[in-house]
Write an enzyme that holds these catalytic residues in place. Sequence first.
Site, PDB file in Angstrom:
ATOM      1  CD  GLU A  44       1.732  -5.735   8.541  1.00  0.00           C
ATOM      2  OE1 GLU A  44       2.009  -7.219   8.314  1.00  0.00           O
ATOM      3  OE2 GLU A  44       2.528  -5.060   7.802  1.00  0.00           O
TER       4      GLU A  44
ATOM      5  CG  HIS B  87      -0.195   0.004   2.507  1.00  0.00           C
ATOM      6  ND1 HIS B  87       0.312   1.363   3.079  1.00  0.00           N
ATOM      7  CD2 HIS B  87       0.049  -1.045   3.426  1.00  0.00           C
ATOM      8  CE1 HIS B  87       1.228   0.793   4.244  1.00  0.00           C
ATOM      9  NE2 HIS B  87       0.852  -0.551   4.391  1.00  0.00           N
TER      10      HIS B  87
END
Length: 373
Positions: free
Chosen positions: A253, A176
Amino acid sequence: MRVVVEADGGARGNPGPAGYGAVVREANSGEVLAERSDTLGVATNNVAEYSGLLAGLRAAAELGASEVEVRMDSKLVVEQMSGRWQIKNPGLRPLAAQAATLVRRFELVTFVWVPRERNKHADALANKAMDEAAGITRDAPGGGAAKGKEQPAAGSVRPSWEPPAATPTRLLLVRHGATALTAQRRYSGRGDVPLSDAGLAQARATGARVKALAPSVAAVVSSPLVRCTRTAEIIAETLGRGVPVEVEPDLVECDFGAWEGKTFTEVRAQWPDEMDAWLGSTEEAPPGGESFRAVATRVRRVVATLHKGYPESTVVVVSHVSPLKILLRDALAAGDAFLHRLYLDPAGLSIVDMWGDGGVAVRMVNETAHLAG
């Protein structure tokens, strides 16, 4: 309590789709007390064998064993763990270190080499896991079937320099774009922080790069956190042609627990012992958080799903540092030290190809030229 650990592992190809198996028996009666097996994605035979050993030792510890006799048909693992052979392969050293840490939990551990025919139970579990890793379905596990290094099974991958002729499933891996925590170099796990202005610009640049690399994209698959979904949406908008964005929870994550939002220096000052343990083993988790081994389990589920669901297609995968590092580690059949040596920039791009026969090729790691200027 005295137990016997029988352990094995192997790969279909070397490296190739890999798995391990371990059995814990009561030393006197031979009664099976525990079985362990799992896939490893793409790995080498020796990595798989050490993984079987680790699984067997953990199971013995969970059972409360005090004395362990480890039986394996891997001469290399037995001799290295007995201290008679040096560990020259750097990829095996972290695994051997983890095994040595586990050994210290017991009063006594001995290592014994046995021929393959005396290790059939663990061998069968390992072969079943290898079948699963390679996407092979059998009516029944082939007890005693040879490991990939001895007799490659049907559908196995032999090492070759020849470019594959078939069309792979191609994964374009994107970290990202940047957030406020990225710029401050803070642990950013499950906290749902948005992209910064710089991160938005990075996402747009990455979308243009993906469009130039991939004339056809089947889907953009994203972690559920907003820094990833926004990156994924911008990439999909740039691609046009109605490319869907799919959210995959397993791409989230690592959960950094009590370390969330803190800098490395702050964590080192407050949790020095926990930090050392975490850096030394993928089994360890931050306080209240998640281990890299747990992350690896869900990342492998995603890879298997994408490989099966998008044959011979290109998929953009937008995720975070930890899942992407683990995916690349598995693709390169690297050891755990790889996780601490690879750096992935915000909006960096990597490419992994996967074929139906289990073959894997890493085409690119952390390209950032599209972010220049």
